[in-house]
Design an enzyme around this catalytic site. Sequence first.
Site, PDB file in Angstrom:
ATOM      1  N   LYS A 235       3.230  -3.904  -2.959  1.00 13.74           N
ATOM      2  CA  LYS A 235       4.583  -3.829  -2.383  1.00 13.74           C
ATOM      3  C   LYS A 235       5.089  -5.208  -1.975  1.00 13.74           C
ATOM      4  CE  LYS A 235       4.751   1.048  -1.571  1.00 13.74           C
ATOM      5  NZ  LYS A 235       4.735   2.213  -0.674  1.00 13.74           N
ATOM      6  N   ARG A 276      -3.524   4.750  -1.777  1.00 13.33           N
ATOM      7  CA  ARG A 276      -2.807   4.936  -3.057  1.00 13.33           C
ATOM      8  C   ARG A 276      -2.612   3.555  -3.683  1.00 13.33           C
ATOM      9  NH1 ARG A 276       2.281   4.672  -5.035  1.00 13.33           N
ATOM     10  NH2 ARG A 276       2.934   6.247  -6.530  1.00 13.33           N
TER      11      ARG A 276
END
Length: 310
Positions: A235, A276
């Site tokens: 991210k 994840r």
Amino acid sequence: MTAASHGAIPPCPGTPELHPYGLPRPGRALVMGVVNVTPDSFSDGGRSFAPEAAVAHGVALLEQGADIVDVGGESTRPGAARPPVEEELRRVLPVVRRLAAAGAVVSVDTMRAEVAAQALDAGARLINDVSGGLADPAMLPLMARAGTPYVMMHWRGHSAGMQANAVYDDVVADVVDELRLRIDTALEAGIRPDRLIVDPGLGFAKTPGHNWELLGRLGEVGALGRPVLVGASRKSFLGQVLADPATGRPRPARLRDAATTAVSVLAAAQGVWCLRVHDVAATLDAVRVTARWGAETAAAARMPLQRVGA
Ligand code: PMM
């Protein structure tokens, strides 16, 4: 000093009540591999968009040891447009069918009850809803009927406008309050508590600073009493920390896996239930080492490290 005095959330091993019904329990944080069947994911640039490529990618992640593969047909990249439901079904279902037939524990990343229902029929074992049941009023009743585990992520609106909602008094307290409300609503809808998993939703209506605060205070999310899933992989807040010192340009998404692994270790050491990630092999090694290290925590607490020269 005990783990609790660090604000750590209860560790994964040895806390059976925090294992969601029917999912693997390897005695360490679980590794969920990402299979995006989208043309526009920020993190992998749509590399597994064709169903055959997505299946091959999922199989490769299983071979690397993924405990769960998470199949998603809608990009949640900030500003992304939503595909029609028929398109999401067309992307996701063949991949779910093939990976489930190959023996995988398949999770489906969807906000739509229709997609969740058909994915469960196709063999999916859990639903990962980034909207925590807010995007589709039919989702919670479906999950109550289905009885499968359900990830409720913290969410404040669809990707197109979500960054405008990144306004908090205290991001951790606000996220925890909003997740608590989602849990209560899910329980009222008839979902059993041992089916619920929570996720602070890194990057979703969060600034980089918000993401770091949430990671620094994961114990407060864990205090909700449900297993915690964390999705930090590749991210942009990691890209910012790793920005090129000369140009200030953020590190590109494909070069953020080592940073992701560092976050995974720290989160696993806090007792997070599942990570994840895109890079399954490195994460699996990291959480195995973290679990082995964690097993020594009690002994270390009895006999603290002597500082050199102290
Ligand atoms: N992040 C993305 C997609 N799905 N699901 C959960 N539960 N938590 C997350 O943080 C999350 C998610 C976006 O990342 P991607 O484009 O790399 O899939």
